[in-house]
Design a protein around this motif. Structure first.
Motif, mmCIF file in Angstrom:
data_model
loop_
_atom_site.group_PDB
_atom_site.id
_atom_site.type_symbol
_atom_site.label_atom_id
_atom_site.label_comp_id
_atom_site.label_asym_id
_atom_site.label_seq_id
_atom_site.Cartn_x
_atom_site.Cartn_y
_atom_site.Cartn_z
ATOM 1 N N VAL A 51 2.845 8.861 4.241
ATOM 2 C CA VAL A 51 1.425 8.625 3.765
ATOM 3 C C VAL A 51 0.898 7.592 4.724
ATOM 4 C CG1 VAL A 51 0.253 7.515 1.886
ATOM 5 C CG2 VAL A 51 2.374 8.814 1.435
ATOM 6 N N SER A 52 -0.594 8.050 5.000
ATOM 7 C CA SER A 52 -1.059 7.319 5.979
ATOM 8 C C SER A 52 -1.758 5.929 5.526
ATOM 9 C CB SER A 52 -2.368 8.001 6.666
ATOM 10 O OG SER A 52 -3.277 8.406 5.916
ATOM 11 N N ARG A 53 -0.854 4.919 4.998
ATOM 12 C CA ARG A 53 -1.369 3.740 4.857
ATOM 13 C C ARG A 53 -0.169 2.692 5.229
ATOM 14 N NH1 ARG A 53 -2.369 4.181 -1.910
ATOM 15 N NH2 ARG A 53 -3.811 2.094 -1.395
ATOM 16 N N SER A 54 -0.440 1.427 5.315
ATOM 17 C CA SER A 54 0.212 0.220 5.620
ATOM 18 C C SER A 54 0.589 -0.339 4.214
ATOM 19 C CB SER A 54 -0.256 -0.518 6.581
ATOM 20 O OG SER A 54 -0.569 -0.023 7.779
ATOM 21 N N VAL A 55 1.890 -0.696 4.054
ATOM 22 C CA VAL A 55 2.160 -1.442 2.933
ATOM 23 C C VAL A 55 3.203 -2.539 3.355
ATOM 24 C CG1 VAL A 55 2.305 0.675 1.427
ATOM 25 C CG2 VAL A 55 4.303 -0.045 2.600
ATOM 26 N N ALA A 56 3.375 -3.336 2.166
ATOM 27 C CA ALA A 56 4.421 -4.624 2.611
ATOM 28 C C ALA A 56 5.229 -4.667 1.414
ATOM 29 C CB ALA A 56 3.560 -5.756 2.649
ATOM 30 N N TYR A 57 6.171 -5.456 1.561
ATOM 31 C CA TYR A 57 7.058 -5.536 0.490
ATOM 32 C C TYR A 57 7.525 -7.204 0.492
ATOM 33 C CZ TYR A 57 11.357 -5.098 3.495
ATOM 34 O OH TYR A 57 12.211 -5.161 4.344
ATOM 35 N N VAL A 58 7.817 -7.716 -0.652
ATOM 36 C CA VAL A 58 8.170 -9.376 -0.667
ATOM 37 C C VAL A 58 9.549 -9.302 -0.839
ATOM 38 C CG1 VAL A 58 7.495 -11.319 -1.654
ATOM 39 C CG2 VAL A 58 5.798 -9.326 -1.459
ATOM 40 N N GLN A 81 13.798 0.672 5.017
ATOM 41 C CA GLN A 81 14.013 2.296 5.655
ATOM 42 C C GLN A 81 13.304 3.135 4.405
ATOM 43 O OE1 GLN A 81 18.491 2.096 5.934
ATOM 44 N NE2 GLN A 81 17.887 2.048 8.127
ATOM 45 N N VAL A 82 13.655 2.875 2.955
ATOM 46 C CA VAL A 82 13.074 3.697 1.920
ATOM 47 C C VAL A 82 11.510 3.718 2.273
ATOM 48 C CG1 VAL A 82 12.566 4.124 -0.413
ATOM 49 C CG2 VAL A 82 14.952 3.549 0.635
ATOM 50 N N LEU A 83 10.870 2.527 2.058
ATOM 51 C CA LEU A 83 9.295 2.539 2.355
ATOM 52 C C LEU A 83 9.020 3.045 3.741
ATOM 53 C CD1 LEU A 83 8.734 -0.952 0.805
ATOM 54 C CD2 LEU A 83 8.212 1.284 -0.225
ATOM 55 N N ASN A 84 9.640 3.040 4.837
ATOM 56 C CA ASN A 84 9.219 3.485 6.153
ATOM 57 C C ASN A 84 9.505 4.954 6.075
ATOM 58 O OD1 ASN A 84 8.480 2.675 8.835
ATOM 59 N ND2 ASN A 84 10.325 3.509 9.528
ATOM 60 N N ARG A 93 3.214 4.899 6.610
ATOM 61 C CA ARG A 93 3.229 4.805 8.167
ATOM 62 C C ARG A 93 3.605 3.547 8.705
ATOM 63 N NH1 ARG A 93 -1.239 2.540 10.907
ATOM 64 N NH2 ARG A 93 -2.369 2.568 8.996
ATOM 65 N N ARG A 94 3.220 2.617 7.918
ATOM 66 C CA ARG A 94 3.616 1.026 8.404
ATOM 67 C C ARG A 94 4.125 0.166 7.282
ATOM 68 N NH1 ARG A 94 0.046 -2.859 12.387
ATOM 69 N NH2 ARG A 94 1.695 -4.322 12.863
#
Length: 194
Positions: free
Chosen positions: A38-45, A79-82, A86-87
């Motif tokens: 998916v062509s978005r950048s996400v973050a996790y906390v 790893q799962v989110l990656n 995309r980022r």
């Protein structure tokens, strides 16, 4: 009377001899993307406080196991989110707006990890059963929640497996792997996370 004194002394010695055994439940996760990311950048906390928190659970024989669920799952969550996006950026605080902006994150995943240890033998300490729950919410950088769910996994290991491999966190690792597989499926099937 002498026998009763011996039994009481043996019981006391067993209780005093009970100790905490450190285990690791870091799962092995397939890091390969399932398809086109998916062509978005996400973050996790994962806050430093959560990462450093150790959990202690009582097992058989009066002993306990200690482990750090956030630290053990931190890399696997990445790893799962990656494998989906995309980022991916790790945040130590959901309010780190500078890092969110710098990395262009449009979604922020905030997990809460809860674990439970089960054992089917009162005389051994390695846990033969484990449950990992990842309750998570997903929000926009401004804080508006767009999604929430819980991914649960259970894992089991026989005493023979635990002894043969000297991998006393095996049931926990299997539970974490199952929870992360569920998490991946949930994210991939949620339209609001595309």
């Amino acid at each position: 009377m002498l026998r009763l004194n011996h039994i009481v002394a043996l019981g006391a010695a067993l209780l005093l001899g009970a100790c905490a055994h450190p285990i690791n439940i870091s799962p092995k996760v397939d890091a390969q993307p399932g398809g086109t990311p998916v062509s978005r950048s996400v973050a996790y906390v994962i806050s430093q406080e959560d990462r450093d928190r150790e959990v202690s659970k009582t097992t058989g024989s009066g002993d306990s196991v200690t482990y750090a669920p956030y630290r053990d799952l931190e890399g696997a969550l990445f790893q799962v989110l990656n494998s989906i996006y995309r980022r991916v950026t790790l945040l130590r605080s959901a309010g780190d707006s500078a890092l969110i902006e710098r990395n262009g994150a449009t979604l922020v995943f905030v997990p809460k990890i809860v674990t439970e240890v089960m054992h089917d033998n009162a005389f051994i300490w390695p846990p033969t059963g484990f449950e990992v729950k990842i309750a998570y919410r997903v929000q926009e950088p401004g804080g508006r929640q767009v999604y929430q769910n819980t991914a649960t996994g259970t894992g089991n290991a026989t005493f023979g497996e635990l002894q043969a491999n000297k991998d006393f966190g095996l049931s926990g690792r299997r539970a974490a792997e199952a929870a992360l597989a569920t998490l991946r499926r949930q994210i991939e099937s949620a339209p609001e996370l595309k």
